[in-house]
Each structure stands twice: as structure tokens, then as C-alpha cells.
Motif scaffolding. Structure first.
Motif, PDB file in Angstrom:
ATOM      1  N   ILE A 156       0.836  -1.205   0.000  1.00  0.00           N
ATOM      2  CA  ILE A 156       0.000   0.000   0.000  1.00  0.00           C
ATOM      3  C   ILE A 156       0.869   1.252   0.000  1.00  0.00           C
ATOM      4  O   ILE A 156       0.569   2.233  -0.687  1.00  0.00           O
ATOM      5  CB  ILE A 156      -0.979  -0.030   1.191  1.00  0.00           C
ATOM      6  CG1 ILE A 156      -2.008  -1.138   0.966  1.00  0.00           C
ATOM      7  CG2 ILE A 156      -1.661   1.314   1.390  1.00  0.00           C
ATOM      8  CD1 ILE A 156      -2.902  -1.418   2.144  1.00  0.00           C
ATOM      9  N   ASN A 206       0.796   4.200  -2.792  1.00  0.00           N
ATOM     10  CA  ASN A 206       0.546   5.590  -2.421  1.00  0.00           C
ATOM     11  C   ASN A 206       1.722   6.501  -2.759  1.00  0.00           C
ATOM     12  O   ASN A 206       1.532   7.621  -3.236  1.00  0.00           O
ATOM     13  CB  ASN A 206       0.202   5.687  -0.933  1.00  0.00           C
ATOM     14  CG  ASN A 206      -1.110   5.017  -0.602  1.00  0.00           C
ATOM     15  OD1 ASN A 206      -1.941   4.776  -1.472  1.00  0.00           O
ATOM     16  ND2 ASN A 206      -1.287   4.679   0.658  1.00  0.00           N
ATOM     17  N   GLU A 223      -7.530   8.297  -7.214  1.00  0.00           N
ATOM     18  CA  GLU A 223      -8.236   8.075  -5.959  1.00  0.00           C
ATOM     19  C   GLU A 223      -8.616   6.599  -5.863  1.00  0.00           C
ATOM     20  O   GLU A 223      -9.136   6.019  -6.804  1.00  0.00           O
ATOM     21  CB  GLU A 223      -9.480   8.949  -5.891  1.00  0.00           C
ATOM     22  CG  GLU A 223      -9.149  10.424  -5.811  1.00  0.00           C
ATOM     23  CD  GLU A 223     -10.376  11.293  -5.644  1.00  0.00           C
ATOM     24  OE1 GLU A 223     -11.420  10.767  -5.195  1.00  0.00           O
ATOM     25  OE2 GLU A 223     -10.283  12.481  -5.958  1.00  0.00           O
ATOM     26  N   PHE A 224      -8.344   6.021  -4.722  1.00  0.00           N
ATOM     27  CA  PHE A 224      -8.642   4.618  -4.483  1.00  0.00           C
ATOM     28  C   PHE A 224      -9.866   4.524  -3.588  1.00  0.00           C
ATOM     29  O   PHE A 224     -10.075   5.354  -2.718  1.00  0.00           O
ATOM     30  CB  PHE A 224      -7.453   3.921  -3.825  1.00  0.00           C
ATOM     31  CG  PHE A 224      -6.184   4.065  -4.625  1.00  0.00           C
ATOM     32  CD1 PHE A 224      -6.018   3.366  -5.797  1.00  0.00           C
ATOM     33  CD2 PHE A 224      -5.176   4.917  -4.213  1.00  0.00           C
ATOM     34  CE1 PHE A 224      -4.872   3.498  -6.555  1.00  0.00           C
ATOM     35  CE2 PHE A 224      -4.017   5.057  -4.955  1.00  0.00           C
ATOM     36  CZ  PHE A 224      -3.864   4.351  -6.132  1.00  0.00           C
ATOM     37  N   GLU A 225     -10.666   3.483  -3.827  1.00  0.00           N
ATOM     38  CA  GLU A 225     -11.886   3.310  -3.034  1.00  0.00           C
ATOM     39  C   GLU A 225     -11.572   3.188  -1.556  1.00  0.00           C
ATOM     40  O   GLU A 225     -12.273   3.730  -0.723  1.00  0.00           O
ATOM     41  CB  GLU A 225     -12.665   2.082  -3.510  1.00  0.00           C
ATOM     42  CG  GLU A 225     -13.372   2.313  -4.817  1.00  0.00           C
ATOM     43  CD  GLU A 225     -14.271   1.167  -5.176  1.00  0.00           C
ATOM     44  OE1 GLU A 225     -14.841   0.542  -4.263  1.00  0.00           O
ATOM     45  OE2 GLU A 225     -14.402   0.903  -6.373  1.00  0.00           O
ATOM     46  N   THR A 226     -10.528   2.466  -1.237  1.00  0.00           N
ATOM     47  CA  THR A 226     -10.102   2.353   0.153  1.00  0.00           C
ATOM     48  C   THR A 226      -8.625   2.663   0.246  1.00  0.00           C
ATOM     49  O   THR A 226      -7.829   2.221  -0.584  1.00  0.00           O
ATOM     50  CB  THR A 226     -10.344   0.938   0.710  1.00  0.00           C
ATOM     51  OG1 THR A 226      -9.844  -0.004  -0.219  1.00  0.00           O
ATOM     52  CG2 THR A 226     -11.786   0.678   0.985  1.00  0.00           C
ATOM     53  N   VAL A 227      -8.281   3.440   1.245  1.00  0.00           N
ATOM     54  CA  VAL A 227      -6.880   3.799   1.431  1.00  0.00           C
ATOM     55  C   VAL A 227      -6.114   2.603   1.984  1.00  0.00           C
ATOM     56  O   VAL A 227      -5.047   2.258   1.504  1.00  0.00           O
ATOM     57  CB  VAL A 227      -6.771   5.023   2.368  1.00  0.00           C
ATOM     58  CG1 VAL A 227      -5.330   5.378   2.624  1.00  0.00           C
ATOM     59  CG2 VAL A 227      -7.508   6.206   1.772  1.00  0.00           C
ATOM     60  N   ASN A 228      -6.666   1.978   2.989  1.00  0.00           N
ATOM     61  CA  ASN A 228      -6.077   0.767   3.573  1.00  0.00           C
ATOM     62  C   ASN A 228      -7.133  -0.323   3.570  1.00  0.00           C
ATOM     63  O   ASN A 228      -8.240  -0.114   4.044  1.00  0.00           O
ATOM     64  CB  ASN A 228      -5.616   1.022   5.008  1.00  0.00           C
ATOM     65  CG  ASN A 228      -4.465   1.983   5.052  1.00  0.00           C
ATOM     66  OD1 ASN A 228      -3.502   1.845   4.315  1.00  0.00           O
ATOM     67  ND2 ASN A 228      -4.554   2.976   5.915  1.00  0.00           N
ATOM     68  N   TYR A 229      -6.778  -1.468   3.037  1.00  0.00           N
ATOM     69  CA  TYR A 229      -7.722  -2.571   2.990  1.00  0.00           C
ATOM     70  C   TYR A 229      -7.752  -3.252   4.359  1.00  0.00           C
ATOM     71  O   TYR A 229      -6.716  -3.430   4.991  1.00  0.00           O
ATOM     72  CB  TYR A 229      -7.336  -3.559   1.890  1.00  0.00           C
ATOM     73  CG  TYR A 229      -7.473  -2.965   0.521  1.00  0.00           C
ATOM     74  CD1 TYR A 229      -8.721  -2.816  -0.051  1.00  0.00           C
ATOM     75  CD2 TYR A 229      -6.367  -2.515  -0.185  1.00  0.00           C
ATOM     76  CE1 TYR A 229      -8.866  -2.252  -1.310  1.00  0.00           C
ATOM     77  CE2 TYR A 229      -6.504  -1.946  -1.444  1.00  0.00           C
ATOM     78  CZ  TYR A 229      -7.755  -1.819  -1.997  1.00  0.00           C
ATOM     79  OH  TYR A 229      -7.897  -1.254  -3.233  1.00  0.00           O
ATOM     80  N   PRO A 230      -8.924  -3.644   4.803  1.00  0.00           N
ATOM     81  CA  PRO A 230      -9.020  -4.264   6.134  1.00  0.00           C
ATOM     82  C   PRO A 230      -8.290  -5.607   6.184  1.00  0.00           C
ATOM     83  O   PRO A 230      -8.175  -6.306   5.177  1.00  0.00           O
ATOM     84  CB  PRO A 230     -10.525  -4.447   6.330  1.00  0.00           C
ATOM     85  CG  PRO A 230     -11.134  -4.352   4.985  1.00  0.00           C
ATOM     86  CD  PRO A 230     -10.211  -3.538   4.133  1.00  0.00           C
ATOM     87  N   ASP A 284      -5.441  -1.600  -8.494  1.00  0.00           N
ATOM     88  CA  ASP A 284      -4.916  -0.274  -8.151  1.00  0.00           C
ATOM     89  C   ASP A 284      -3.616   0.017  -8.900  1.00  0.00           C
ATOM     90  O   ASP A 284      -3.403   1.115  -9.411  1.00  0.00           O
ATOM     91  CB  ASP A 284      -4.664  -0.155  -6.643  1.00  0.00           C
ATOM     92  CG  ASP A 284      -5.938  -0.109  -5.824  1.00  0.00           C
ATOM     93  OD1 ASP A 284      -7.026   0.058  -6.415  1.00  0.00           O
ATOM     94  OD2 ASP A 284      -5.842  -0.235  -4.585  1.00  0.00           O
TER      95      ASP A 284
END
Length: 107
Positions: free
Chosen positions: A50, A54, A65-72, A87
Motif C-alpha cells: 500500500i 501511495n 483516488e482509491f476506493e479504500t486507502v487501507n484494505y481491512p 490499483d
């Protein structure tokens, strides 16, 4: 496939002019190094992957722009790998479109 076809077009069109060839070679090296490094750390720690994504986005001012900055952490590795791969392809495509394709307004 879109990223690969654009890369082939850029390579072919850069052969006609020495300025474009040098520019393409320089930018292509950046793009290739990014792909190699991603491939190298792909099965590593999620936060490194990640961070690579970034940093590349910020360094080259791509503004993707990414849907989620950090994936769970709860998502499986295979799902994470597929999402991060998307991404990375989005970054590569934006890098090609913004920096590698020259328009008259950029010249």
C-alpha cells in the motif's frame, strides 16, 4: 491489456524521433522499475504494498483516488492481491496517459 497496448504504441511511436525516444526510455524505466518492485514485494506485507502504491501516486502527481486507502485485515490475501493489482494497473494507466503520451499542450 490496455496498459500493455498503450506501452507498445508508445514504444513504436518513440522510435521516430530521438527526443521522444529518450523521453520514452526514461519514463518507461520508471514504469518498469515500479512493476518489478511491485512483483518483488507482491507476496509481502500489505502495508509495504500500500505504501508503494501511495508513494508512486504522490511522487508522480497522478491523483488517482482509491476506493479504500487501507484494505481491512479481514479480507483474504487472494482478494487483497486482486484489489491491489487493479490499483497498480490504474496507476500505470494514469502514468502513461499523463506523462508518457505527449499532447501539444504539454510540449
Amino acid at each position: 491489456m490496455g496498459v500493455q497496448s498503450q506501452e507498445a504504441y508508445l514504444n513504436h511511436s518513440s522510435q521516430e524521433n530521438i527526443f521522444f525516444k529518450r523521453r520514452f526510455d526514461s519514463l518507461n524505466r520508471i514504469n518498469t522499475d515500479f512493476k518489478k518492485y511491485f512483483t518483488k514485494i507482491r507476496s509481502g506485507k500489505r502495508n509495504e504494498i500500500i505504501e508503494l502504491r501511495n508513494n508512486f501516486n504522490i511522487k508522480h502527481k497522478l491523483n488517482v483516488e482509491f476506493e479504500t486507502v487501507n484494505y481491512p485485515e479481514s479480507i483474504t490475501d487472494s482478494v487483497f492481491n486482486r484489489l491491489i493489482e487493479i490499483d497498480i494497473y490504474r496507476l500505470q494507466e494514469e502514468f502513461q496517459n499523463r506523462l508518457m503520451f505527449l499532447s501539444k499542450k504539454n510540449m
